[in-house]
Design an enzyme around this catalytic site. Sequence first.
Site, PDB file in Angstrom:
ATOM      1  N   SER A  29      37.297  44.520  45.289  1.00  0.00           N
ATOM      2  CA  SER A  29      38.337  45.094  46.138  1.00  0.00           C
ATOM      3  C   SER A  29      39.135  46.086  45.317  1.00  0.00           C
ATOM      4  O   SER A  29      39.282  45.921  44.092  1.00  0.00           O
ATOM      5  CB  SER A  29      39.257  43.995  46.673  1.00  0.00           C
ATOM      6  OG  SER A  29      40.425  44.542  47.246  1.00  0.00           O
ATOM      7  N   SER A  30      39.690  47.084  45.968  1.00  0.00           N
ATOM      8  CA  SER A  30      40.519  48.047  45.247  1.00  0.00           C
ATOM      9  C   SER A  30      41.803  47.411  44.728  1.00  0.00           C
ATOM     10  O   SER A  30      42.468  47.975  43.843  1.00  0.00           O
ATOM     11  CB  SER A  30      40.855  49.241  46.141  1.00  0.00           C
ATOM     12  OG  SER A  30      41.547  48.833  47.298  1.00  0.00           O
ATOM     13  N   CYS A  31      42.165  46.233  45.241  1.00  0.00           N
ATOM     14  CA  CYS A  31      43.394  45.583  44.782  1.00  0.00           C
ATOM     15  C   CYS A  31      43.247  45.006  43.374  1.00  0.00           C
ATOM     16  O   CYS A  31      44.230  44.528  42.795  1.00  0.00           O
ATOM     17  CB  CYS A  31      43.837  44.497  45.752  1.00  0.00           C
ATOM     18  SG  CYS A  31      42.842  43.004  45.717  1.00  0.00           S
ATOM     19  N   TYR A  51      44.600  36.984  45.175  1.00  0.00           N
ATOM     20  CA  TYR A  51      43.276  37.451  45.598  1.00  0.00           C
ATOM     21  C   TYR A  51      42.676  38.346  44.516  1.00  0.00           C
ATOM     22  O   TYR A  51      41.487  38.224  44.176  1.00  0.00           O
ATOM     23  CB  TYR A  51      43.423  38.209  46.913  1.00  0.00           C
ATOM     24  CG  TYR A  51      42.155  38.810  47.456  1.00  0.00           C
ATOM     25  CD1 TYR A  51      41.186  38.007  48.046  1.00  0.00           C
ATOM     26  CD2 TYR A  51      41.929  40.180  47.404  1.00  0.00           C
ATOM     27  CE1 TYR A  51      40.018  38.561  48.569  1.00  0.00           C
ATOM     28  CE2 TYR A  51      40.772  40.737  47.912  1.00  0.00           C
ATOM     29  CZ  TYR A  51      39.822  39.927  48.493  1.00  0.00           C
ATOM     30  OH  TYR A  51      38.665  40.486  49.007  1.00  0.00           O
ATOM     31  N   LYS A 102      39.110  38.034  42.375  1.00  0.00           N
ATOM     32  CA  LYS A 102      38.092  39.081  42.442  1.00  0.00           C
ATOM     33  C   LYS A 102      37.764  39.624  41.056  1.00  0.00           C
ATOM     34  O   LYS A 102      36.605  39.924  40.743  1.00  0.00           O
ATOM     35  CB  LYS A 102      38.554  40.201  43.370  1.00  0.00           C
ATOM     36  CG  LYS A 102      38.404  39.883  44.845  1.00  0.00           C
ATOM     37  CD  LYS A 102      36.937  39.705  45.191  1.00  0.00           C
ATOM     38  CE  LYS A 102      36.681  39.390  46.631  1.00  0.00           C
ATOM     39  NZ  LYS A 102      35.239  39.224  46.941  1.00  0.00           N
ATOM     40  N   HIS A 161      44.711  42.926  58.198  1.00  0.00           N
ATOM     41  CA  HIS A 161      45.060  44.085  57.394  1.00  0.00           C
ATOM     42  C   HIS A 161      45.630  45.183  58.297  1.00  0.00           C
ATOM     43  O   HIS A 161      45.619  45.078  59.518  1.00  0.00           O
ATOM     44  CB  HIS A 161      43.827  44.601  56.650  1.00  0.00           C
ATOM     45  CG  HIS A 161      43.413  43.740  55.505  1.00  0.00           C
ATOM     46  ND1 HIS A 161      42.320  42.905  55.568  1.00  0.00           N
ATOM     47  CD2 HIS A 161      43.948  43.563  54.275  1.00  0.00           C
ATOM     48  CE1 HIS A 161      42.190  42.261  54.411  1.00  0.00           C
ATOM     49  NE2 HIS A 161      43.173  42.641  53.617  1.00  0.00           N
TER      50      HIS A 161
END
Length: 325
Positions: free
Chosen positions: A120-122, A149, A153, A192
């Site tokens: 994920s970009s997070c 999260y 990841k 989201h």
Amino acid sequence: MSMSDTGPRQAAFPLDGRRIWVAGHGGMVGRALVRRLAEEDCEVLVTPRPALDLSRQADVEDWMAQARPDGVIVAAARVGGIHANAAYPADFIQQNLSISANIIHAAHLSGVRKLLYLGSSCVYPRLAPQPIDEGALLSGALEPTNQWYAVAKIAGIKMCQAYRRQHGRDFIAVMPTNLYGPGDNYDPLTSHVPAALIRRFHEAKVDGRSRAVVWGTGRPRREFLYVDDLADACVFALKHWSSEDLLNVGTGQDMSIAHFAAEVAAVVGFGGEIVFDPQRPDGAPRKVLDVTRLRRAGWRARTPLEDGLRATYADFLAGGGRYGG
């Protein structure tokens, strides 16, 4: 085999005749992957939740040993927006750590030829230089609203790299940007931004309200990728990318939340006033991915935003996602 950013010269993992397991096939990303893999000459394996609990290590190892997939795409995850991450931090870190560790280790034990892990970009720092390139991983503090999260990841990404280094496994990781599309979760508390806005503007239109409230100031900038484009990028990477280097997947273009909200409202047909609530959290001020590496390899997103939003809204009206219609 490690490959340069200039792109592969030949397919590293042809899918013809392969057995590919999509872990998490019931989610928005998983459904898109199943749709895309149907275009390939391969057998797609899926495991309904009642049949396999991905949080139980022994169950995952037993299933993998029996099914013997050639390739695995790890699309299974506990996901949600700012509210869900804040309300259930223990669930987000525990469940996502378990899923990642169980599938990646079982894939190693059963000799899976290729594994693609969806990050994920997070995972990137909250204040990473923009656009964010793959080298930004672990270079700064995470966004507090989704750190649980993100940590899980990051652990999955590092597992892929570790199994590649220690055991020579062809395990790769791709980092998608913010996603939207058919099969999304439209629950107002756990969704989201794109799905939440679709539902909010739809309900405001149906109720005849003259205004709709959107969380935050509207100033943060985000990048949005249609989920079927992500699925196409994953199939491309599965066949052509073989490196411990991460691979960002996105459009490379961002816009303000206010701009995006206006685009969603237009597609939904809500003509009232959009009001922003600055008392609600904004999240990171900007997040757009540097997709140079993927473009040099030969792939780029193709779906225009309006087309993707129209398909997503049609899916919502048809009840195609959770809490849809």
